[in-house]
Design a protein around this motif. Structure first.
Motif, PDB file in Angstrom:
ATOM      1  N   ASN A 117       2.474   2.002  -3.107  1.00  0.00           N
ATOM      2  CA  ASN A 117       1.531   2.479  -4.125  1.00  0.00           C
ATOM      3  C   ASN A 117       1.005   3.884  -3.811  1.00  0.00           C
ATOM      4  N   GLY A 118       1.654   4.549  -2.864  1.00  0.00           N
ATOM      5  CA  GLY A 118       1.297   5.938  -2.591  1.00  0.00           C
ATOM      6  C   GLY A 118       0.205   6.160  -1.581  1.00  0.00           C
ATOM      7  N   THR A 119      -0.134   5.145  -0.803  1.00  0.00           N
ATOM      8  CA  THR A 119      -1.155   5.331   0.227  1.00  0.00           C
ATOM      9  C   THR A 119      -0.676   6.326   1.278  1.00  0.00           C
ATOM     10  N   LYS A 120      -1.521   7.281   1.616  1.00  0.00           N
ATOM     11  CA  LYS A 120      -1.234   8.223   2.690  1.00  0.00           C
ATOM     12  C   LYS A 120      -1.850   7.699   3.982  1.00  0.00           C
ATOM     13  N   ILE A 121      -1.170   7.897   5.108  1.00  0.00           N
ATOM     14  CA  ILE A 121      -1.683   7.436   6.398  1.00  0.00           C
ATOM     15  C   ILE A 121      -1.832   8.644   7.314  1.00  0.00           C
ATOM     16  N   ASP A 122      -3.075   9.001   7.616  1.00  0.00           N
ATOM     17  CA  ASP A 122      -3.356  10.122   8.513  1.00  0.00           C
ATOM     18  C   ASP A 122      -3.453   9.644   9.956  1.00  0.00           C
ATOM     19  N   GLU A 123      -3.319  10.592  10.876  1.00  0.00           N
ATOM     20  CA  GLU A 123      -3.347  10.247  12.296  1.00  0.00           C
ATOM     21  C   GLU A 123      -4.753   9.928  12.797  1.00  0.00           C
ATOM     22  N   GLY A 124      -5.762  10.517  12.185  1.00  0.00           N
ATOM     23  CA  GLY A 124      -7.127  10.287  12.641  1.00  0.00           C
ATOM     24  C   GLY A 124      -8.119  10.252  11.507  1.00  0.00           C
ATOM     25  N   TRP A 125      -9.305   9.730  11.789  1.00  0.00           N
ATOM     26  CA  TRP A 125     -10.337   9.616  10.775  1.00  0.00           C
ATOM     27  C   TRP A 125     -10.764  10.979  10.239  1.00  0.00           C
ATOM     28  N   SER A 126     -10.893  11.960  11.117  1.00  0.00           N
ATOM     29  CA  SER A 126     -11.373  13.265  10.679  1.00  0.00           C
ATOM     30  C   SER A 126     -10.451  13.878   9.640  1.00  0.00           C
ATOM     31  N   LEU A 181       0.825  -1.201   0.000  1.00  0.00           N
ATOM     32  CA  LEU A 181       0.000   0.000   0.000  1.00  0.00           C
ATOM     33  C   LEU A 181       0.863   1.256   0.000  1.00  0.00           C
ATOM     34  N   VAL A 182       1.851   1.280   0.899  1.00  0.00           N
ATOM     35  CA  VAL A 182       2.729   2.451   0.990  1.00  0.00           C
ATOM     36  C   VAL A 182       3.495   2.651  -0.317  1.00  0.00           C
ATOM     37  N   ALA A 217       3.128  -3.147  16.341  1.00  0.00           N
ATOM     38  CA  ALA A 217       4.566  -2.987  16.125  1.00  0.00           C
ATOM     39  C   ALA A 217       4.959  -3.470  14.730  1.00  0.00           C
ATOM     40  N   THR A 218       4.363  -4.576  14.311  1.00  0.00           N
ATOM     41  CA  THR A 218       4.643  -5.099  12.972  1.00  0.00           C
ATOM     42  C   THR A 218       4.173  -4.118  11.909  1.00  0.00           C
ATOM     43  N   TRP A 219       2.999  -3.554  12.122  1.00  0.00           N
ATOM     44  CA  TRP A 219       2.473  -2.564  11.178  1.00  0.00           C
ATOM     45  C   TRP A 219       3.394  -1.354  11.085  1.00  0.00           C
ATOM     46  N   ALA A 220       3.818  -0.834  12.236  1.00  0.00           N
ATOM     47  CA  ALA A 220       4.670   0.349  12.252  1.00  0.00           C
ATOM     48  C   ALA A 220       5.976   0.113  11.498  1.00  0.00           C
ATOM     49  N   GLU A 221       6.530  -1.068  11.681  1.00  0.00           N
ATOM     50  CA  GLU A 221       7.763  -1.399  10.965  1.00  0.00           C
ATOM     51  C   GLU A 221       7.508  -1.508   9.455  1.00  0.00           C
ATOM     52  N   ALA A 222       6.362  -2.077   9.108  1.00  0.00           N
ATOM     53  CA  ALA A 222       6.048  -2.287   7.688  1.00  0.00           C
ATOM     54  C   ALA A 222       5.877  -0.961   6.946  1.00  0.00           C
TER      55      ALA A 222
END
Length: 379
Positions: free
Chosen positions: A235-244, A232-233, A371-376
């Motif tokens: 492919n340009g996926t952005k990850i925001d801190e919150g839903w809003s 995902l990353v 933790a696995t997600w954060a590393e990925a």
């Protein structure tokens, strides 16, 4: 209709409704839960609620919840009149923030009751001793069958209030304008056709983000979800801190100037993104990405006013409140006979087979998975 949630989901966009699915899910259990919870709080003339006097003379009930808790003032006034308590709402951030704060302050609780704890965090709060398991809010016979996929075993102190589904949403008008077919599966989101078009939510800071992470774990397995997030990353996926931030700032149909036509949101969201005439919605959900969330309420361990806390929990299961929840907070009430808004009935739909991760697995592996997600994703 405008959204008001920072819990990871929103008040504006969220729920949908396929009535047969909803009734099949809830049949039999909700009515009994309501009856039992009301009985647990006491309905006789000698009860604190009936007399208007709380234990120890306390007349204020403090409820810890997420920032977007929103019920009509008239209902709150009726609760205060009927019980003699003054209701104080302690808004404490996103659902994930609420859970963390309750754990950190468990020796000096922030209030008397909590609402908005969902199935991704329920077992953790129980294990930490945050919830008063001695309060008489036991579920009746038969309710366990209804709750089985969504509640941790042996947790009678938490009562289900409402439910919803976290899933991927798309801006259908954007895709039509750009001559591109919208995605329909998890796998599609890593296709180069959708590069730089998807905004997700951080599962370490948002309950919505955590729910979506669990959906990917349920779909790809413990051995496959990390690679999926790497893809995902890439492919340009952005990850925001919150839903809003994801929905209202980055999503093209969120009302701002967003650049991402694909977002993690709720199955109810299309009911809030209607055309001016209300005849159609401008967004759609990807049901194959949906995971079910159930929100609970309970009395906090060490509460100054546990009787008042129990009265609040019972009130949340009353018909008037259950019927207010869809419009106010865009979640489905657990009472299968509670009326839903026309928009939810017409423009939303829950998944017939939502992804469910076993609560015991969540409790045992959540920190490891995070933790696995954060590393990925490199965070």
């Amino acid at each position: 209709m405008t959204a008001n949630r920072t819990t990871g989901r929103a008040a504006a966009p969220r729920l949908a409704t396929i009535r047969p699915t909803r009734r099949a899910l809830l049949a039999g259990g909700a009515t009994a839960v309501v009856g039992l919870a009301l009985a647990a709080c006491g309905s006789g003339a000698d009860s604190p609620e009936a007399s208007g006097t709380a234990s120890g003379g306390a007349r204020t009930v403090t409820v810890v919840t997420y920032d977007s808790f929103d019920l009509p003032d008239a209902l709150i006034a009726a609760f205060e009149t009927d019980t003699g308590y003054t209701l104080e709402i302690a808004r404490s951030g996103d659902g994930g923030e609420v859970a963390n704060k309750l754990i950190l302050t468990k020796d000096a609780p922030l209030g008397d009751a909590v609402y908005g704890i969902n199935n991704t965090m329920a077992s953790r709060l129980l294990a930490e001793g945050v919830v008063d398991t001695s309060t008489a809010l036991n579920l009746p016979d038969g309710a366990a069958d209804y709750l089985a996929p969504y509640i941790v075993d042996d947790t009678p102190a938490l009562v289900p209030i409402d439910f919803g589904e976290v899933c991927v949403n798309v801006d259908t008008f954007w895709f039509s304008d750009h001559g591109l077919e919208p995605p329909s599966t998890f796998e599609d989101l890593t296709d180069s056709a959708y590069k730089d078009l998807f905004v997700a939510v951080n599962p370490t800071t948002s309950s919505t983000g955590l729910a979506f992470l669990l959906a990917t774990i349920g779909h790809f397995g413990e051995d496959g979800f990390a690679q999926y997030w790497r893809d995902l990353v890439a492919n340009g996926t952005k990850i925001d801190e919150g839903w809003s931030d994801a929905y209202y700032t980055d999503f093209t149909a969120g009302g701002g100037d967003g650049a991402y036509p694909i977002v993690v949101s709720y199955a109810s969201s299309p009911a809030a993104t209607l055309t001016d005439d209300g005849a159609a919605t401008t967004t759609a959900v990807l049901p194959r990405t949906a995971t079910r969330q159930v929100e609970y309420a309970g009395v906090l361990a060490g509460a100054a006013n546990p009787d008042g806390g129990a009265a609040f929990v019972a009130w949340m299961l009353s018909r008037d409140v259950q019927e207010a929840i869809p419009d106010a907070m865009y979640m489905y009430p657990v009472d299968p006979d509670a009326a839903l808004s026309k928009e939810l009935e017409q423009f939303g739909s829950t998944a017939e087979d939502p992804i469910v991760v076993d609560p015991d697995d969540i409790a045992a592996h959540q920190q490891e998975w995070l933790a696995t997600w954060a590393e990925a994703v490199g965070q």
